[in-house]
Design a protein around this motif. Structure first.
Motif, PDB file in Angstrom:
ATOM      1  N   GLU B 394       0.824  -1.206   0.000  1.00 30.10           N
ATOM      2  CA  GLU B 394       0.000   0.000   0.000  1.00 30.10           C
ATOM      3  C   GLU B 394       0.854   1.250   0.000  1.00 30.10           C
ATOM      4  OE1 GLU B 394      -3.166   0.440   2.797  1.00 30.10           O
ATOM      5  OE2 GLU B 394      -3.280  -1.722   3.088  1.00 30.10           O
ATOM      6  N   PHE B 395       2.135   1.107   0.336  1.00 27.32           N
ATOM      7  CA  PHE B 395       2.926   2.290   0.629  1.00 27.32           C
ATOM      8  C   PHE B 395       3.878   2.616  -0.497  1.00 27.32           C
ATOM      9  CE2 PHE B 395       2.158   0.022   4.686  1.00 27.32           C
ATOM     10  CZ  PHE B 395       1.114   0.839   5.087  1.00 27.32           C
ATOM     11  N   GLY B 396       4.069   3.889  -0.685  1.00 26.77           N
ATOM     12  CA  GLY B 396       4.968   4.358  -1.721  1.00 26.77           C
ATOM     13  C   GLY B 396       5.132   5.853  -1.590  1.00 26.77           C
ATOM     14  N   PRO B 397       5.746   6.480  -2.580  1.00 26.26           N
ATOM     15  CA  PRO B 397       6.016   7.918  -2.475  1.00 26.26           C
ATOM     16  C   PRO B 397       4.765   8.756  -2.249  1.00 26.26           C
ATOM     17  CG  PRO B 397       7.198   6.966  -4.305  1.00 26.26           C
ATOM     18  CD  PRO B 397       6.300   5.885  -3.793  1.00 26.26           C
ATOM     19  N   THR B 398       3.604   8.296  -2.714  1.00 28.63           N
ATOM     20  CA  THR B 398       2.412   9.120  -2.541  1.00 28.63           C
ATOM     21  C   THR B 398       1.652   8.802  -1.264  1.00 28.63           C
ATOM     22  OG1 THR B 398       1.187   7.539  -3.872  1.00 28.63           O
ATOM     23  CG2 THR B 398       2.048   9.495  -4.995  1.00 28.63           C
ATOM     24  N   TYR B 399       1.972   7.709  -0.610  1.00 33.43           N
ATOM     25  CA  TYR B 399       1.228   7.361   0.612  1.00 33.43           C
ATOM     26  C   TYR B 399       2.114   6.541   1.541  1.00 33.43           C
ATOM     27  CZ  TYR B 399      -2.398   5.560   3.703  1.00 33.43           C
ATOM     28  OH  TYR B 399      -3.137   5.251   4.794  1.00 33.43           O
ATOM     29  N   PHE B 400       2.558   7.188   2.605  1.00 28.32           N
ATOM     30  CA  PHE B 400       3.389   6.463   3.574  1.00 28.32           C
ATOM     31  C   PHE B 400       3.030   6.876   4.996  1.00 28.32           C
ATOM     32  CE2 PHE B 400       5.573  10.158   1.907  1.00 28.32           C
ATOM     33  CZ  PHE B 400       5.866  10.859   3.056  1.00 28.32           C
ATOM     34  N   THR B 401       1.850   7.504   5.136  1.00 27.89           N
ATOM     35  CA  THR B 401       1.468   8.039   6.450  1.00 27.89           C
ATOM     36  C   THR B 401       1.541   6.996   7.560  1.00 27.89           C
ATOM     37  OG1 THR B 401      -0.004   9.486   5.223  1.00 27.89           O
ATOM     38  CG2 THR B 401      -0.273   9.414   7.600  1.00 27.89           C
ATOM     39  N   PRO B 402       0.964   5.781   7.390  1.00 30.00           N
ATOM     40  CA  PRO B 402       1.009   4.821   8.510  1.00 30.00           C
ATOM     41  C   PRO B 402       2.431   4.471   8.927  1.00 30.00           C
ATOM     42  CG  PRO B 402      -0.610   4.138   6.901  1.00 30.00           C
ATOM     43  CD  PRO B 402       0.159   5.250   6.275  1.00 30.00           C
ATOM     44  N   VAL B 403       3.329   4.312   7.951  1.00 28.77           N
ATOM     45  CA  VAL B 403       4.714   3.994   8.296  1.00 28.77           C
ATOM     46  C   VAL B 403       5.307   5.118   9.132  1.00 28.77           C
ATOM     47  CG1 VAL B 403       6.935   3.287   7.384  1.00 28.77           C
ATOM     48  CG2 VAL B 403       4.875   2.779   6.105  1.00 28.77           C
ATOM     49  N   ASP B 404       5.052   6.341   8.680  1.00 31.21           N
ATOM     50  CA  ASP B 404       5.596   7.500   9.375  1.00 31.21           C
ATOM     51  C   ASP B 404       5.055   7.588  10.810  1.00 31.21           C
ATOM     52  OD1 ASP B 404       7.138   9.668   9.603  1.00 31.21           O
ATOM     53  OD2 ASP B 404       6.046  10.935   8.203  1.00 31.21           O
ATOM     54  N   LEU B 405       3.751   7.352  10.965  1.00 27.08           N
ATOM     55  CA  LEU B 405       3.137   7.548  12.281  1.00 27.08           C
ATOM     56  C   LEU B 405       3.549   6.453  13.268  1.00 27.08           C
ATOM     57  CD1 LEU B 405      -0.443   8.906  11.581  1.00 27.08           C
ATOM     58  CD2 LEU B 405       1.759  10.059  11.578  1.00 27.08           C
ATOM     59  N   VAL B 406       3.566   5.178  12.834  1.00 19.51           N
ATOM     60  CA  VAL B 406       4.040   4.157  13.780  1.00 19.51           C
ATOM     61  C   VAL B 406       5.517   4.381  14.080  1.00 19.51           C
ATOM     62  CG1 VAL B 406       2.317   2.452  13.124  1.00 19.51           C
ATOM     63  CG2 VAL B 406       4.554   2.408  12.022  1.00 19.51           C
ATOM     64  N   GLY B 407       6.234   4.944  13.091  1.00 22.51           N
ATOM     65  CA  GLY B 407       7.633   5.288  13.354  1.00 22.51           C
ATOM     66  C   GLY B 407       7.747   6.319  14.467  1.00 22.51           C
ATOM     67  N   LEU B 408       6.888   7.353  14.406  1.00 20.67           N
ATOM     68  CA  LEU B 408       6.909   8.374  15.451  1.00 20.67           C
ATOM     69  C   LEU B 408       6.642   7.740  16.816  1.00 20.67           C
ATOM     70  CD1 LEU B 408       4.998  11.380  13.834  1.00 20.67           C
ATOM     71  CD2 LEU B 408       7.426  11.168  14.290  1.00 20.67           C
ATOM     72  N   TYR B 409       5.663   6.839  16.859  1.00 18.68           N
ATOM     73  CA  TYR B 409       5.338   6.173  18.128  1.00 18.68           C
ATOM     74  C   TYR B 409       6.547   5.397  18.641  1.00 18.68           C
ATOM     75  CZ  TYR B 409       2.579   3.505  21.481  1.00 18.68           C
ATOM     76  OH  TYR B 409       2.081   2.959  22.629  1.00 18.68           O
ATOM     77  N   TRP B 410       7.195   4.672  17.738  1.00 21.53           N
ATOM     78  CA  TRP B 410       8.349   3.869  18.148  1.00 21.53           C
ATOM     79  C   TRP B 410       9.488   4.768  18.652  1.00 21.53           C
ATOM     80  CZ3 TRP B 410       8.482  -0.954  19.415  1.00 21.53           C
ATOM     81  CH2 TRP B 410       9.716  -1.582  19.585  1.00 21.53           C
ATOM     82  N   HIS B 411       9.688   5.886  18.000  1.00 24.86           N
ATOM     83  CA  HIS B 411      10.745   6.795  18.445  1.00 24.86           C
ATOM     84  C   HIS B 411      10.425   7.371  19.823  1.00 24.86           C
ATOM     85  CE1 HIS B 411      12.667   6.319  14.698  1.00 24.86           C
ATOM     86  NE2 HIS B 411      11.791   6.977  13.999  1.00 24.86           N
ATOM     87  N   LEU B 412       9.132   7.620  20.079  1.00 23.77           N
ATOM     88  CA  LEU B 412       8.769   8.130  21.402  1.00 23.77           C
ATOM     89  C   LEU B 412       9.095   7.093  22.478  1.00 23.77           C
ATOM     90  CD1 LEU B 412       7.125  10.566  22.819  1.00 23.77           C
ATOM     91  CD2 LEU B 412       5.508   8.738  23.240  1.00 23.77           C
ATOM     92  N   VAL B 413       8.805   5.814  22.172  1.00 28.21           N
ATOM     93  CA  VAL B 413       9.140   4.741  23.102  1.00 28.21           C
ATOM     94  C   VAL B 413      10.645   4.738  23.370  1.00 28.21           C
ATOM     95  CG1 VAL B 413       9.191   2.234  23.336  1.00 28.21           C
ATOM     96  CG2 VAL B 413       7.148   3.342  22.475  1.00 28.21           C
ATOM     97  N   ASP B 414      11.409   4.942  22.300  1.00 30.40           N
ATOM     98  CA  ASP B 414      12.865   5.003  22.438  1.00 30.40           C
ATOM     99  C   ASP B 414      13.273   6.200  23.301  1.00 30.40           C
ATOM    100  OD1 ASP B 414      15.570   4.546  21.994  1.00 30.40           O
ATOM    101  OD2 ASP B 414      15.588   5.800  20.206  1.00 30.40           O
ATOM    102  N   MET B 415      12.657   7.356  23.056  1.00 31.94           N
ATOM    103  CA  MET B 415      12.992   8.558  23.813  1.00 31.94           C
ATOM    104  C   MET B 415      12.742   8.364  25.303  1.00 31.94           C
ATOM    105  SD  MET B 415      11.553  11.639  21.491  1.00 31.94           S
ATOM    106  CE  MET B 415      11.583  12.943  22.667  1.00 31.94           C
ATOM    107  N   ILE B 416      11.611   7.739  25.630  1.00 30.44           N
ATOM    108  CA  ILE B 416      11.284   7.559  27.049  1.00 30.44           C
ATOM    109  C   ILE B 416      12.301   6.636  27.702  1.00 30.44           C
ATOM    110  CG2 ILE B 416       9.580   6.527  28.598  1.00 30.44           C
ATOM    111  CD1 ILE B 416       7.467   7.744  26.684  1.00 30.44           C
ATOM    112  N   TRP B 417      12.716   5.596  26.993  1.00 33.23           N
ATOM    113  CA  TRP B 417      13.739   4.722  27.562  1.00 33.23           C
ATOM    114  C   TRP B 417      15.063   5.456  27.733  1.00 33.23           C
ATOM    115  CZ3 TRP B 417      13.729   0.568  30.344  1.00 33.23           C
ATOM    116  CH2 TRP B 417      14.948  -0.065  30.603  1.00 33.23           C
ATOM    117  N   ILE B 418      15.352   6.370  26.823  1.00 22.16           N
ATOM    118  CA  ILE B 418      16.592   7.156  26.929  1.00 22.16           C
ATOM    119  C   ILE B 418      16.634   7.881  28.274  1.00 22.16           C
ATOM    120  CG2 ILE B 418      17.643   9.274  26.035  1.00 22.16           C
ATOM    121  CD1 ILE B 418      17.149   8.200  23.230  1.00 22.16           C
ATOM    122  N   PHE B 419      15.456   8.293  28.776  1.00 25.38           N
ATOM    123  CA  PHE B 419      15.419   8.932  30.098  1.00 25.38           C
ATOM    124  C   PHE B 419      15.374   7.896  31.221  1.00 25.38           C
ATOM    125  CE2 PHE B 419      14.195  12.599  27.591  1.00 25.38           C
ATOM    126  CZ  PHE B 419      14.920  13.591  28.227  1.00 25.38           C
TER     127      PHE B 419
END
Lengths: 136, 428
Positions: B394-419
């Motif tokens: 489903e994903f490509g240059p014109t549509y990658f929103t879900p990948v981006d958003l779960v990525g943001l969530y995963w990075h937040l999990v990483d950030m919290i562990w960093i603290f």
């Protein structure tokens, strides 16, 4: 973003896939979506810095700096979190509003923690754990 | 909105050739003008959600800060029971999985499907490694009676601090003693005597890895366990240490906890943590388990979301089997829980399940297996019908929103562990 994109909104908005970093941003007058593709070199550099900072934060605990240990550890953590937010989470290329939301959240957490600590200091000196008696 | 945007109204769906532009985009919801607007809105919404996540963790960080600010010695004492090397490895694991996730977003933006799938799979693998290490840490805490609430040996105070309920227990035991029962202090004394008879671990160094909970015993040390008649934990690798806390798991008899203390780390003992402060140590473990537990829950959620996006990147044709897999795995999980309840490995060897437990176990096993079989039947009927669907991502240059958003969530999990990592593991 080029003027050509501005002038011909009906033409396909996105550049063809390629392996080079590019700015896929488009503008419609009503807000723009900046789509930035992060280059592998940048991703790997940020990763290398994060790993280095992790090593530093562990190594620092081996040195006794008194009360400064916690501040060094927190500074390193803030730096790491900032790198993650700025590059991995694309905030550097995002709408600034997203970053503002993050900063506002952190501000309110800091306010919460700061005032709670101030408040707890008011009564902590005459506080004993309920239900305990100290046996000499 | 400027005039220019109104003039470019042909953007609106249906006003032009559907193949000319992305107004035809199947992912574009009708209440958005353009995919860009939709993407920006989705991202804004995700950031607001991440803001609420930060505020939720903020409550726990606040509890941590207030507690540490008022009892710094308690934290210095208690943190030596955490293994900072396991924490450091977990930090590196999460940072690496953040890298693979950020790279997966890049791949989806460029339409590189194989690398998108592999990078998301690697991210999920990172989550598994993190949780695996975390489970090793939690298991060790459990065996050392350093868990939360009643499962923490500091709960009843440390050496001399007696909570009211314990004093009342002693009074009751004194009364019962007239009828021949053994009093709580006498039992505690007995167990202390017994613990002395077993050689304790030699706490040699001042570093945290020398703390008793830090390392599982080497395989060779299992032989010692055979000579220990008191060990009731058949597969506990730590039981070989002869550590007092490991003689009996806490769920066998909480009343005997007075005899199950870990030796305090020597250098902290010298620092003069007074007894009232020592009694507060169990709250540190409460803070530790709630912070890492909520974070661990977020890791699980993040892994599930990434797995969902990974399935979508495989195309509906290739993932038809995944939908029946969900109820099938739930059914199997219930059945496994039932089997665990029925046989209870490690709790009290040899003791049969009570009739009530056996009934629950039977119901769980039967219900779980029925759900699993029905799911397999569903898959057999349903999957072949999906063969004609597209196998494209489903994903490509014109549509990658879900990948981006779960990525943001995963990075937040990483950030919290960093603290969490320096705050919990690296207390100086």
């Amino acid at each position: 973003m080029s003027q050509a994109v501005h002038d011909s909104p009906n033409i396909h908005k996105y550049a063809a896939p390629s392996d080079t970093p590019m700015d896929l941003s488009v503008s419609h007058g009503s807000g723009s979506a900046h789509v930035h593709v992060t280059s592998p070199l940048l991703l790997l550099s940020v990763f290398a810095v994060l790993v280095t900072l992790t090593v530093i934060t562990v190594a620092v605990t081996l040195v006794d700096m008194g009360q400064f240990n916690i501040w060094v550890a927190l500074a390193v953590a803030v730096l790491k979190a900032g790198l993650v937010a700025f590059y991995f989470m694309h905030l550097r290329w995002d709408s600034p509003f997203n970053g503002i939301i993050l900063i506002i959240s952190l501000f309110f957490v800091a306010l919460f923690i700061g005032i709670s600590i101030l408040d707890s200091k008011e009564y902590q000196h005459n506080y004993n754990r309920p239900g305990t008696t100290i046996v000499p | 909105m400027s005039n220019a945007a109104i003039i470019t109204a042909p953007e609106a769906p249906g006003n032009h050739d559907p193949h000319a532009a992305h107004a035809h985009d199947p992912h574009l919801a009708h209440h958005f003008d353009t995919p860009e607007q939709q993407y920006a809105s989705a991202k804004l919404g995700m950031w607001i959600f991440l803001g609420t996540e930060i505020l939720m963790f903020g409550g726990l960080f606040c509890a941590y800060s207030v507690y540490r600010h008022n009892h710094p010695d308690v934290f210095a004492f208690a943190h030596v029971y955490l293994d900072k090397w396991l924490g450091a490895i977990n930090t590196l694991v999460l940072i690496t999985s953040s890298l693979t996730m950020a790279w997966a977003v890049r791949s989806s933006q460029l339409g590189h499907q194989p690398s998108l799938r592999w990078l998301m799979a690697l991210t999920i693998l990172g989550g598994y490694i993190f949780l695996g290490i975390k489970s090793v840490e939690y298991t060790t805490k459990w065996h050392h009676v350093l868990f939360i609430g009643h499962h923490n040996q500091f709960r009843n105070g440390y050496e001399g601090v007696k909570p009211i309920e314990l004093e009342e227990k002693e009074k009751a035991a004194k009364l019962a003693n007239m009828e021949g029962a053994i009093s709580a202090p006498a039992r505690a004394a007995q167990e202390a005597e017994h613990a002395k008879a077993i050689p304790g671990p030699t706490v040699t160094a001042k570093t945290s890895e020398a703390a008793p909970p830090a390392e599982p015993a080497a395989p060779g040390e299992h032989a010692t366990k055979l000579n220990d008649p008191v060990s009731l934990v058949p597969d506990d690798p730590n039981a070989a240490n002869g550590d007092k806390a490991q003689i009996r798991p806490p769920f066998v008899d909480r009343a005997g906890m007075a005899g199950e203390k870990l030796p305090p780390p020597p250098e902290i003992e010298l620092s003069g943590l007074d007894k009232a402060e020592q009694a507060r140590i169990y709250t540190f473990f409460g803070v530790y388990f709630f912070m890492t537990g909520l974070h661990g829950l977020h890791v699980v959620i993040g892994m599930s979301l990434i797995a969902w996006v990974l399935l979508r990147s495989l195309g509906p044709k290739n993932t038809a089997w995944a939908v029946p897999l969900i109820p099938a795995s739930i059914g199997l999980f219930l059945a496994v829980v039932g089997i665990i309840i029925a046989f209870r490995p490690g709790a009290e060897p040899g003791s049969p399940a009570t009739p009530g437990e056996a009934a629950v176990a039977n119901k769980l096993i039967i219900a779980g297996l029925v759900i699993a079989v029905l799911s397999v039947l569903w898959a057999l009927l349903w999957v072949p019908r999906r063969r004609n669907l597209s196998g494209a991502s489903e994903f490509g240059p014109t549509y990658f929103t879900p990948v981006d958003l779960v990525g943001l969530y995963w990075h937040l999990v990483d950030m919290i562990w960093i603290f969490l990592f320096p705050l919990l593991y690296l207390i100086h």
